[in-house]
Design an enzyme around this catalytic site. Structure first.
Site, short mmCIF file in Angstrom:
data_model
loop_
_atom_site.label_atom_id
_atom_site.label_comp_id
_atom_site.label_asym_id
_atom_site.label_seq_id
_atom_site.Cartn_x
_atom_site.Cartn_y
_atom_site.Cartn_z
N GLU A 48 4.79 -19.90 54.60
CA GLU A 48 4.24 -18.60 54.98
C GLU A 48 2.89 -18.75 55.67
OE1 GLU A 48 5.51 -15.50 54.83
OE2 GLU A 48 7.40 -16.44 54.22
N CYS A 207 15.27 -7.69 67.06
CA CYS A 207 14.24 -6.77 67.55
C CYS A 207 13.07 -7.57 68.12
CB CYS A 207 13.78 -5.86 66.41
SG CYS A 207 12.89 -4.39 66.97
N CYS A 214 19.78 -4.92 70.90
CA CYS A 214 20.12 -3.72 70.14
C CYS A 214 21.60 -3.65 69.81
CB CYS A 214 19.70 -2.48 70.92
SG CYS A 214 17.92 -2.37 71.21
N CYS A 217 22.22 -5.21 66.43
CA CYS A 217 21.26 -4.85 65.37
C CYS A 217 21.92 -3.88 64.40
CB CYS A 217 20.01 -4.23 65.99
SG CYS A 217 18.83 -3.62 64.76
N CYS A 223 18.07 4.07 65.27
CA CYS A 223 16.77 3.57 65.72
C CYS A 223 16.17 4.49 66.79
CB CYS A 223 16.91 2.15 66.27
SG CYS A 223 15.41 1.49 67.00
#
Length: 369
Positions: A48, A207, A214, A217, A223
């Protein structure tokens, strides 16, 4: 007349958003990354921190190399800062490495070597903010708390139609409220690992900043950006600012295949790394050379190179001097003569690595001749 029997796709709202993302991640998300399929908080935390401001493709090799040298949190805590910075060199944003080292020492000293489990506890550690703490808690312990990194901000602004630069405090606050509402209204048995990873995967693979996919997705039917053809408008762009330029001179002083290095202050750019002696003005470099018994000439000047930081661009002019007699001993703890063949294991800023790589190649070529 033909009556369509197609049923419109179900509306995705705040209540179903998290489960939709979680389901998609399990079948379509990423599962091959080296820090996945583990609940070891050390490895998750390391990934991370490395992934902040850095792309996955760049991080993977550094991640493996770092773990080989520091396989456990205790190993990292025992290491010197110089050693840690050497294995971070090239990743940039070096405060991350210094905080990583401090964090490992804090966990050993204050938590008995056991990584804390709740997002609130994790966020008290050096270098760990709210979003990173939530991600570590989710992947390591199944903790239920929202994340909001750059990828997630892009998903949220497009799906919910949030305009305004996400780095602006008011917009970021709105996005945090959305992130929390999704969890508050989502299913109690939500798989936090797949949901959290799913948000990251959507931003990284569907995205994307440019050319979002799209069609594939799972959120596309509800959206805002897709329905209003606003993918390019969202997220709103950072207000344009003129990027300032700075200049400096760096001294490459060689003696018997050793180069003079200078330790950077702990604060500021490249904090704690070894660097070539740096001067804001040529006169300052020339005066230092005189004090060390050498003098730069026009032939000493090398081609200027540019290094781009987040908030400014730095024009670096290197000056290469080779001396046969040692012009100075190591005058203080901030200087050292480093053999050229050991530079690969030295914590150096990326532009200095680039400069000295060329110098080393030239020296090796001349030695062969």
């Amino acid at each position: 007349m033909t009556i369509s029997t197609n049923t419109p796709p179900p509306k995705i709202g705040v209540e179903t958003f998290a489960q939709t993302v979680s389901n998609w991640q399990k079948t379509e998300g990423r599962h091959h990354l080296p820090w996945q399929n583990t609940q070891d908080p050390y490895r998750i935390w390391l990934s991370e921190i490395m992934l902040q401001q850095t792309q996955v493709g760049t991080v993977i090799d550094y991640y493996h190399r770092f773990l080989k040298r520091f396989p456990t949190l205790a190993d990292l805590a025992r290491a010197s800062q110089a050693d840690v910075l050497a294995y971070w060199a090239g990743l940039g944003y070096y405060a991350r490495a210094r905080n990583l080292h401090r964090c490992a020492q804090t966990v050993m000293e204050q938590w008995g070597g056991k990584f804390p489990e709740t997002p609130e506890q994790i966020a008290t550690l050096p270098g760990i903010g709210r979003s990173t703490a939530a991600a570590i808690a989710a992947f390591s312990f199944g903790g239920r708390a929202p994340i909001l990194d750059g990828n997630v901000k892009r998903v949220f602004t497009r799906f919910f139609g949030v305009f305004g630069y996400p780095g602006k405090k008011a917009v970021e606050t709105e996005l945090w409220s959305i992130a929390q509402a999704i969890l508050d209204q989502g299913p109690r048995d939500l798989d936090m690992i797949s949901y959290t990873q799913g948000l990251m995967d959507l931003g990284a693979t569907r995205c994307t900043r440019t050319k979002p996919d799209c069609t594939h997705c799972p959120l596309t039917t509800s959206c805002y950006a897709n329905l209003n053809n606003a993918q390019k408008a969202l997220p709103s762009a950072r207000p344009r600012k003129l990027v300032p330029q700075r200049e400096c001179h760096m001294l490459i002083l060689l003696h018997n295949d050793n180069v003079l290095l200078e330790k950077r202050p702990q604060t500021g750019i490249w904090g704690g790394l070894w660097c070539l002696p740096q001067f804001n003005e040529f006169d300052a470099l020339e005066n230092a050379c005189v004090n060390w018994g050498v003098k730069p000439s026009a032939q000493s000047k090398m081609a200027t190179l540019q290094h781009t930081f987040t908030h400014f661009k730095l024009q670096i002019t290197p000056w290469w001097l080779t001396v046969k007699r040692l012009p100075l001993a190591e005058p203080n703890n901030e200087h050292c003569w480093q053999p050229l063949n050991l530079l690969a294991d030295t914590g150096l800023p990326a532009p200095v690595q680039k400069i000295l790589h060329g110098v080393r190649q030239s020296v090796l070529s001349n030695n062969k001749d």
